[in-house]
Design an enzyme around this catalytic site. Structure first.
Site, PDB file in Angstrom:
ATOM      1  N   CYS A   9       1.110 -24.973  -7.994  1.00  0.00           N
ATOM      2  CA  CYS A   9       0.115 -24.178  -8.682  1.00  0.00           C
ATOM      3  C   CYS A   9      -1.159 -24.798  -9.209  1.00  0.00           C
ATOM      4  O   CYS A   9      -2.052 -24.064  -9.571  1.00  0.00           O
ATOM      5  CB  CYS A   9       0.792 -23.352  -9.737  1.00  0.00           C
ATOM      6  SG  CYS A   9       1.639 -21.986  -8.932  1.00  0.00           S
ATOM      7  N   SER A 291      -2.315 -14.237 -23.348  1.00  0.00           N
ATOM      8  CA  SER A 291      -3.069 -13.757 -22.193  1.00  0.00           C
ATOM      9  C   SER A 291      -3.736 -12.400 -22.417  1.00  0.00           C
ATOM     10  O   SER A 291      -4.737 -12.095 -21.775  1.00  0.00           O
ATOM     11  CB  SER A 291      -2.155 -13.713 -20.963  1.00  0.00           C
ATOM     12  OG  SER A 291      -0.903 -13.169 -21.306  1.00  0.00           O
ATOM     13  N   ASP A 353      -0.683  -5.559 -23.387  1.00  0.00           N
ATOM     14  CA  ASP A 353      -0.246  -6.713 -22.595  1.00  0.00           C
ATOM     15  C   ASP A 353      -1.018  -6.702 -21.277  1.00  0.00           C
ATOM     16  O   ASP A 353      -1.560  -5.669 -20.874  1.00  0.00           O
ATOM     17  CB  ASP A 353       1.266  -6.687 -22.337  1.00  0.00           C
ATOM     18  CG  ASP A 353       1.797  -8.090 -22.035  1.00  0.00           C
ATOM     19  OD1 ASP A 353       0.993  -9.041 -21.919  1.00  0.00           O
ATOM     20  OD2 ASP A 353       3.027  -8.250 -21.914  1.00  0.00           O
ATOM     21  N   ASP A 354      -1.058  -7.861 -20.608  1.00  0.00           N
ATOM     22  CA  ASP A 354      -1.846  -7.920 -19.369  1.00  0.00           C
ATOM     23  C   ASP A 354      -1.091  -7.340 -18.187  1.00  0.00           C
ATOM     24  O   ASP A 354      -1.703  -6.836 -17.251  1.00  0.00           O
ATOM     25  CB  ASP A 354      -2.251  -9.372 -19.073  1.00  0.00           C
ATOM     26  CG  ASP A 354      -1.043 -10.256 -18.930  1.00  0.00           C
ATOM     27  OD1 ASP A 354      -0.471 -10.313 -17.837  1.00  0.00           O
ATOM     28  OD2 ASP A 354      -0.634 -10.862 -19.937  1.00  0.00           O
TER      29      ASP A 354
HETATM   30  P1  AMP Z   1       8.098  -9.180 -17.750  1.00  0.00           P
HETATM   31  O1  AMP Z   1       8.722  -9.509 -19.051  1.00  0.00           O
HETATM   32  O2  AMP Z   1       8.956  -9.613 -16.581  1.00  0.00           O
HETATM   33  O3  AMP Z   1       7.666  -7.754 -17.621  1.00  0.00           O
HETATM   34  O4  AMP Z   1       6.824 -10.093 -17.599  1.00  0.00           O
HETATM   35  C1  AMP Z   1       5.597  -9.675 -18.142  1.00  0.00           C
HETATM   36  C2  AMP Z   1       5.007 -10.784 -18.960  1.00  0.00           C
HETATM   37  O5  AMP Z   1       4.960 -11.996 -18.189  1.00  0.00           O
HETATM   38  C3  AMP Z   1       3.593 -10.436 -19.375  1.00  0.00           C
HETATM   39  O6  AMP Z   1       3.522 -10.674 -20.763  1.00  0.00           O
HETATM   40  C4  AMP Z   1       2.707 -11.380 -18.601  1.00  0.00           C
HETATM   41  O7  AMP Z   1       1.755 -11.966 -19.465  1.00  0.00           O
HETATM   42  C5  AMP Z   1       3.623 -12.444 -18.035  1.00  0.00           C
HETATM   43  N1  AMP Z   1       3.455 -12.648 -16.594  1.00  0.00           N
HETATM   44  C6  AMP Z   1       3.021 -11.820 -15.657  1.00  0.00           C
HETATM   45  N2  AMP Z   1       3.046 -12.394 -14.432  1.00  0.00           N
HETATM   46  C7  AMP Z   1       3.519 -13.634 -14.602  1.00  0.00           C
HETATM   47  C8  AMP Z   1       3.785 -14.746 -13.733  1.00  0.00           C
HETATM   48  N3  AMP Z   1       3.575 -14.688 -12.442  1.00  0.00           N
HETATM   49  N4  AMP Z   1       4.277 -15.885 -14.289  1.00  0.00           N
HETATM   50  C9  AMP Z   1       4.521 -15.957 -15.599  1.00  0.00           C
HETATM   51  N5  AMP Z   1       4.296 -14.949 -16.457  1.00  0.00           N
HETATM   52  C10 AMP Z   1       3.807 -13.788 -15.988  1.00  0.00           C
END
Ligand code: AMP
Length: 464
Positions: A9, A291, A353-354
């Protein structure tokens, strides 16, 4: 055997006329820590050949002062690796060094399709079973070098074998080369040091090492740096830019410039566009740190609703996204984030959230906000639903684990217990970037993959 998905990365390379290049690489990799926390490595051109120091973990843990002293040189490349789902661990460490050829190589991205590459290696009698796509790329370039080609010539010759997302830095004892796939899926930029040049995944690394940003390396371009200066070659004659929009949404550091846009500004606009699309009666807007902070600021500015920090983030924990078990993931969210009761108690809260991927983070965020006394919790997301896996270097899971691919928005909202849930539209996301859709890779959201994903398409079909 199905090749494991791996991601590579962050890359950084520099050539200087001073002996401090290795320290530069160290600080450059430090600035790029967010792109990979699994392992880090630096390959350096020292008298008598190339030397590498690499190890598991964060940049700060991998290198001691003596390690950097051992690598002292004016020319080196470095790499931070993001989480990987399996494979042979020894095979994953980068930069890859071929001491016989005096060649080192580091790759960020992913080649979802390796048929041509494997055929080439087989035809040349080079073993490639159970090796990563990065190592196969290095083997192919090395093969051409062993036939007497220069590093640059070998990269050009091997290029047609590479199908996928790749941005790479490579070096010999006197040359550093940086190159980017024809779609420019991931960012790669060139910077000018007082006494040399630097190549980095993101421009934030230039600020740290005191380099001036010169320009992005173009999709399909090969840049070669030697003590004599820089040479540019457009290897792919008709490239098609398709930068991964996820870089703007989540992945890149907000202080980086990507394709002429400051990531922070794009994220603020994502928040402003959310405000246009979702009008909600509320008392406070809080981000999921870090983020989503710019998007929440943008939303608050556009609506006039007060911004506050509803969560404190533990700064000493790294990204928690890819964990072996769901239980560990859930525990991680609580370790990472703690609510601030005074900011939300008795209030109608909009939390931004993003992105929502598996849904683990958001469900817990909603719980924590109610637990801290919020009377209403509305969730806004500054990107559309993530329905498709990324095959170009970000490890998003199998679609069966992507919550938006198997649940409707209403179901997700109910499962999270949120008062409402709103995702930014595709148009809202695209317009925040200032680029037309055809200059972006939006595959995570719409399943339109600009580069052939070969056999990987099965993963998507399997989930339907
Ligand atoms: P989740 O809990 O699986 O829905 O993941 C969403 C969270 O992970 C969000 O707060 C994002 O900021 C973060 N996120 C989204 N994509 C990635 C990624 N590829 N790697 C790490 N974190 C991520």
């Amino acid at each position: 055997m199905e090749r494991e998905l791996t991601e590579k990365c962050a890359v950084f390379g520099a050539l200087t006329t001073s002996r401090y290049a290795t320290r530069l690489r160290y600080y450059g990799l430090f600035a790029l820590q967010h792109r990979g926390q699994e392992s880090s490595g630096i390959a350096s051109s020292i008298e008598g050949g190339l030397k590498r120091h690499a190890g598991e973990g964060l940049v700060a843990h991998v290198y001691r002062a003596e390690d950097l002293d051992d690598l002292k040189s004016s020319l080196a490349i470095g790499h931070n690796r993001y989480a990987t789902s399996g494979g042979n661990p020894g095979d994953q460490v980068q930069p890859i060094v071929d001491s016989t050829l005096g060649f080192a190589f580091a790759h960020n991205g992913n080649l979802p399709e390796t048929v041509k590459l494997e055929k080439f290696l087989s035809e040349h009698g080079i073993r490639h079973d159970d090796v990563s796509d990065s190592r196969m790329m290095a083997l192919a370039i090395g093969c051409y070098m062993s036939e007497g080609n220069s590093l640059t010539a070998a990269i050009e010759l091997a290029w047609p074998l590479f199908t996928g997302a790749f941005l790479c830095v490579a070096m010999t004892e006197d040359t550093i080369a940086g190159f980017r796939d024809a779609y420019g899926i991931r960012p790669l930029s060139l910077g000018k040091l007082d006494d040399g040049y630097a190549i980095a995944s993101e421009t934030c690394a230039f600020d740290t090492v005191g380099a001036a940003f010169l320009r992005d390396i173009k999709p399909g371009e090969l840049v070669t740096v030697t003590a004599q200066g820089v040479k540019y070659k457009q290897v792919v004659v008709s490239p098609r830019t398709a930068l991964d929009v996820f870089e703007y949404v989540y992945f890149a550091r907000p202080d980086s410039m990507i394709m002429g846009r400051r990531v922070n500004e794009v994220r603020r606009k994502l928040g402003e566009n959310l405000a246009r699309e979702f009008k909600i009666e509320a008392d406070v807007v809080v981000p999921v740190p870090d983020s989503a902070i710019p998007a929440a600021l943008g939303y608050a500015a556009a609506t006039g609703i007060r911004f506050d920090h509803g969560f404190i983030k533990n700064r000493y924990i790294h990204r928690t996204f890819i964990k072996p078990t769901q239980e560990m993931r859930e525990c991680d969210v609580k370790t990472k984030l703690n609510p601030v009761p005074e900011a939300v108690m008795g209030k109608r809260v909009i939390v931004i959230d993003d992105s929502i991927v598996r849904g683990t983070t958001t469900a817990q965020i909603v719980d924590m906000l109610y637990g801290a006394g919020a009377t209403q919790v509305h969730v806004l997301v500054s990107s559309p639903p993530v329905k498709f896996p990324d095959f170009y270097g970000i490890n998003t899971p199998d679609p069966r684990e992507l919550i938006a691919s198997y649940m409707t928005e209403d179901e997700i909202r109910d499962q999270m217990g949120a008062g409402s849930l709103g995702y930014l539209s595709m148009d809202g996301m695209i317009s925040a970037t200032g680029w037309p859709k055809n200059k972006l890779n939006t595959s995570s959201f719409d399943g339109e993959y600009p580069i052939d994903i070969g056999d990987r398409a099965r993963v998507i079909l399997r989930s339907r």
